[in-house]
Design an enzyme around this catalytic site. Structure first.
Site, mmCIF file in Angstrom:
data_model
loop_
_atom_site.group_PDB
_atom_site.id
_atom_site.type_symbol
_atom_site.label_atom_id
_atom_site.label_comp_id
_atom_site.label_asym_id
_atom_site.label_seq_id
_atom_site.Cartn_x
_atom_site.Cartn_y
_atom_site.Cartn_z
ATOM 1 C CG HIS A 14 6.485 -4.919 1.217
ATOM 2 N ND1 HIS A 14 7.394 -5.056 2.214
ATOM 3 C CD2 HIS A 14 5.850 -3.737 1.445
ATOM 4 C CE1 HIS A 14 7.311 -4.022 3.035
ATOM 5 N NE2 HIS A 14 6.390 -3.198 2.583
HETATM 6 C C1 UD1 Z 1 1.306 -1.316 2.165
HETATM 7 C C2 UD1 Z 1 1.848 0.052 2.541
HETATM 8 C C3 UD1 Z 1 3.323 -0.034 2.853
HETATM 9 C C4 UD1 Z 1 3.591 -1.104 3.896
HETATM 10 C C5 UD1 Z 1 2.966 -2.419 3.467
HETATM 11 C C6 UD1 Z 1 3.103 -3.419 4.579
HETATM 12 C C7 UD1 Z 1 0.763 1.943 1.411
HETATM 13 C C8 UD1 Z 1 0.917 2.975 0.381
HETATM 14 N N1 UD1 Z 1 1.715 0.992 1.433
HETATM 15 O O1 UD1 Z 1 1.972 -1.733 0.976
HETATM 16 O O2 UD1 Z 1 3.766 1.209 3.361
HETATM 17 O O3 UD1 Z 1 4.969 -1.261 4.028
HETATM 18 O O4 UD1 Z 1 1.571 -2.230 3.211
HETATM 19 O O5 UD1 Z 1 3.015 -4.729 4.103
HETATM 20 O O6 UD1 Z 1 -0.157 1.978 2.185
HETATM 21 N N2 UD1 Z 1 -2.648 -7.609 -1.572
HETATM 22 C C9 UD1 Z 1 -3.291 -8.820 -1.509
HETATM 23 N N3 UD1 Z 1 -3.730 -9.222 -0.285
HETATM 24 C C10 UD1 Z 1 -3.588 -8.501 0.856
HETATM 25 C C11 UD1 Z 1 -2.918 -7.255 0.751
HETATM 26 C C12 UD1 Z 1 -2.464 -6.830 -0.476
HETATM 27 O O7 UD1 Z 1 -3.468 -9.513 -2.494
HETATM 28 O O8 UD1 Z 1 -4.004 -8.951 1.939
HETATM 29 C C13 UD1 Z 1 -2.155 -7.171 -2.910
HETATM 30 C C14 UD1 Z 1 -3.249 -6.469 -3.736
HETATM 31 O O9 UD1 Z 1 -3.030 -6.731 -5.078
HETATM 32 C C15 UD1 Z 1 -2.974 -5.018 -3.452
HETATM 33 C C16 UD1 Z 1 -1.447 -5.005 -3.406
HETATM 34 O O10 UD1 Z 1 -1.108 -6.228 -2.744
HETATM 35 O O11 UD1 Z 1 -3.483 -4.174 -4.431
HETATM 36 C C17 UD1 Z 1 -0.863 -3.847 -2.671
HETATM 37 O O12 UD1 Z 1 -1.460 -3.702 -1.383
HETATM 38 P P1 UD1 Z 1 -1.424 -2.266 -0.663
HETATM 39 O O13 UD1 Z 1 -2.006 -2.433 0.688
HETATM 40 O O14 UD1 Z 1 -1.963 -1.203 -1.531
HETATM 41 O O15 UD1 Z 1 0.114 -1.954 -0.563
HETATM 42 P P2 UD1 Z 1 1.309 -2.797 0.015
HETATM 43 O O16 UD1 Z 1 2.279 -3.019 -1.066
HETATM 44 O O17 UD1 Z 1 0.803 -3.973 0.774
HETATM 45 N N1 UDP Z 2 6.001 -9.826 8.985
HETATM 46 C C1 UDP Z 2 5.294 -10.978 9.284
HETATM 47 N N2 UDP Z 2 5.235 -11.965 8.351
HETATM 48 C C2 UDP Z 2 5.852 -11.876 7.139
HETATM 49 C C3 UDP Z 2 6.585 -10.697 6.852
HETATM 50 C C4 UDP Z 2 6.624 -9.689 7.785
HETATM 51 O O1 UDP Z 2 4.735 -11.092 10.383
HETATM 52 O O2 UDP Z 2 5.738 -12.823 6.343
HETATM 53 C C5 UDP Z 2 6.041 -8.761 9.984
HETATM 54 C C6 UDP Z 2 7.427 -8.319 10.355
HETATM 55 O O3 UDP Z 2 7.948 -9.150 11.368
HETATM 56 C C7 UDP Z 2 7.205 -6.896 10.804
HETATM 57 C C8 UDP Z 2 6.084 -6.436 9.923
HETATM 58 O O4 UDP Z 2 5.450 -7.602 9.413
HETATM 59 O O5 UDP Z 2 6.768 -6.836 12.144
HETATM 60 C C9 UDP Z 2 6.654 -5.608 8.792
HETATM 61 O O6 UDP Z 2 5.664 -5.407 7.850
HETATM 62 P P1 UDP Z 2 5.986 -5.125 6.326
HETATM 63 O O7 UDP Z 2 7.349 -5.572 5.990
HETATM 64 O O8 UDP Z 2 4.856 -5.697 5.564
HETATM 65 O O9 UDP Z 2 5.834 -3.534 6.243
HETATM 66 P P2 UDP Z 2 6.786 -2.304 6.590
HETATM 67 O O10 UDP Z 2 7.364 -2.501 7.927
HETATM 68 O O11 UDP Z 2 7.799 -2.203 5.499
HETATM 69 O O12 UDP Z 2 5.854 -1.133 6.525
#
Ligand code: UD1
Ligand code: UDP
Length: 361
Positions: free
Chosen positions: A204
């Protein structure tokens, strides 16, 4: 003491669940206000964690998500400012390195409300990552910094942050891994696969998903995996694959994001983990699995140092080679991330603080 916790993204629900539980169990006189920014909003990116991990319903939901980093952070800042003026907390708690983390820390700092940062001191030294900017700024406005490791402590010291503000407490994700392991749940769709004979993959990170060449390299590497690959697909990645017209190889079993209890089951029953997630790299270790990391650097350097994590970037050949060469025997874990009592240490430390007047009366 009144604590206001700002969370919004998947890993923050898991981290905050451990501290909220410790506060409720050991400091019943504390009062925690939970604020969900709305950064993650799909049911399988948000609600599922509140239900499974028994997190109380947020006191406030800001409904801010889906925008650019600047839009999200700015809109959160505005709403959090008003909310903090209204709630007048003694402390604001923020977790990790997301846009919700920075917005919470900045809103509090500007109102002179003390900020506690959980998972402080992590550095990738790559300022192109949005997370690196969020962590740097958050650490520098925080009043209490809870560092998970000695390495994180050293990073903070090198940046001139006073020792008196820093507490090395271990990693709350280790607390979560220990607490929820016995509740792990096999996903209903798993039956066609064999325990111990699949690679668990998550992707991601913006540096991968926003770069079609990197995504092509990763998909080509995964396509050569000698093991079936299970990929719970993050919504960001799903959207980017569609935008770049990239399709996933047939050997990859794509599923929707799973809840934490199913994720723990997959992590503890896979052969190895392939990921660009920060949290999943550590969880691979907690469950004794080798990890192939789809990044050029990691904040969790101790995993590379002890030889259980291999950085492969987005190179097809490196990915394929790392997956096929990894030892099947697993390993015993050491105490790299504490004893599993980080949340208790954090809650004790917070509650032992002298109440600092916030300037809001
Ligand atoms: C964010 C965090 C990242 C973290 C990740 C965990 C920032 C800059 N990044 O990244 O550090 O590792 O969360 O998963 O804060 N979207 C959906 N549904 C959702 C959530 C997201 O459709 O429930 C899609 C949307 O298009 C959104 C995009 O994902 O714009 C990115 O979501 P965003 O929360 O900005 O960043 P992540 O890539 O999820
Ligand atoms: N996780 C989850 N379901 C998924 C993928 C990840 O519950 O389908 C959990 C994972 O076990 C961990 C956390 O989400 O506890 C990590 O989040 P993510 O990878 O989104 O973000 P990051 O840790 O890189 O910020």
């Amino acid at each position: 003491m009144k604590l206001l916790t700002v969370i919004g993204a998947r890993p923050q629900f898991i981290k905050a669940a451990t501290v909220s539980r410790a506060l409720a169990a050991h400091h019943p006189d504390s009062h925690e206000i939970l604020v969900h920014t709305g950064q993650h909003y799909d049911a399988n990116m948000s609600d599922v964690f509140f239900e499974e991990l028994d997190i109380p319903k947020p006191d406030h939901h800001l409904g801010i998500g889906g925008g650019s980093h600047g839009q999200n952070t700015g809109r959160m800042l505005e709403k959090l400012d008003a909310l903090m003026v209204h709630e007048k907390p003694d402390w604001v708690l923020v977790y990790g390195d997301t846009d919700s983390t920075l917005a919470g820390a900045l809103a509090a700092a500007k109102l002179h409300i003390p900020v506690a940062h959980i998972e402080a001191g992590l550095r990738s030294f790559n300022r192109r990552m949005p997370e690196e900017i969020n962590r740097l700024l958050t650490d520098h406005v925080a009043d209490l910094l809870f560092a998970p490791t000695q390495r994180a402590l050293r990073n903070l010291q090198k940046e001139g942050i006073a020792d008196s503000k820093i507490h090395v407490v271990g990693d709350v994700m280790y607390d979560a891994a220990l607490f929820y392991k016995s509740l792990a749940r096999k996903p209903a769709w798993f039956d066609a696969l064999k325990v111990g004979d699949f690679a668990l993959c998550t992707i991601h990170r913006a540096e991968n998903t926003d770069d079609p060449d990197r995504m092509r390299g990763i998909l080509a590497g995964l396509a050569e995996s000698p093991l079936p690959v299970v990929l719970p697909l993050h919504p960001r990645t799903r959207k980017q694959l569609a935008q770049f017209h990239l399709s996933l190889p047939d050997t990859i079993r794509v599923v929707d994001p799973v809840g934490y209890l199913e994720m723990v089951w997959l992590e503890s029953h896979c052969h190895l983990v392939v990921t660009d997630s920060g949290g999943v790299q550590k969880e691979a270790y907690f469950h004794g699995k080798y990890c192939v990391t789809l990044r050029d650097e990691t904040e969790w350097v101790e995993l590379v140092d002890v030889g259980v994590n291999t950085l492969v970037g987005a190179h097809e050949n490196y990915i394929a080679t790392a997956i096929s060469q990894l030892d099947r025997s697993g390993f015993e874990i050491d105490r790299l991330y504490g004893q599993g009592d980080s949340a208790l240490k954090i809650s004790d430390c917070l509650l032992s603080q002298k109440q600092i007047p916030s300037g809001l009366s």
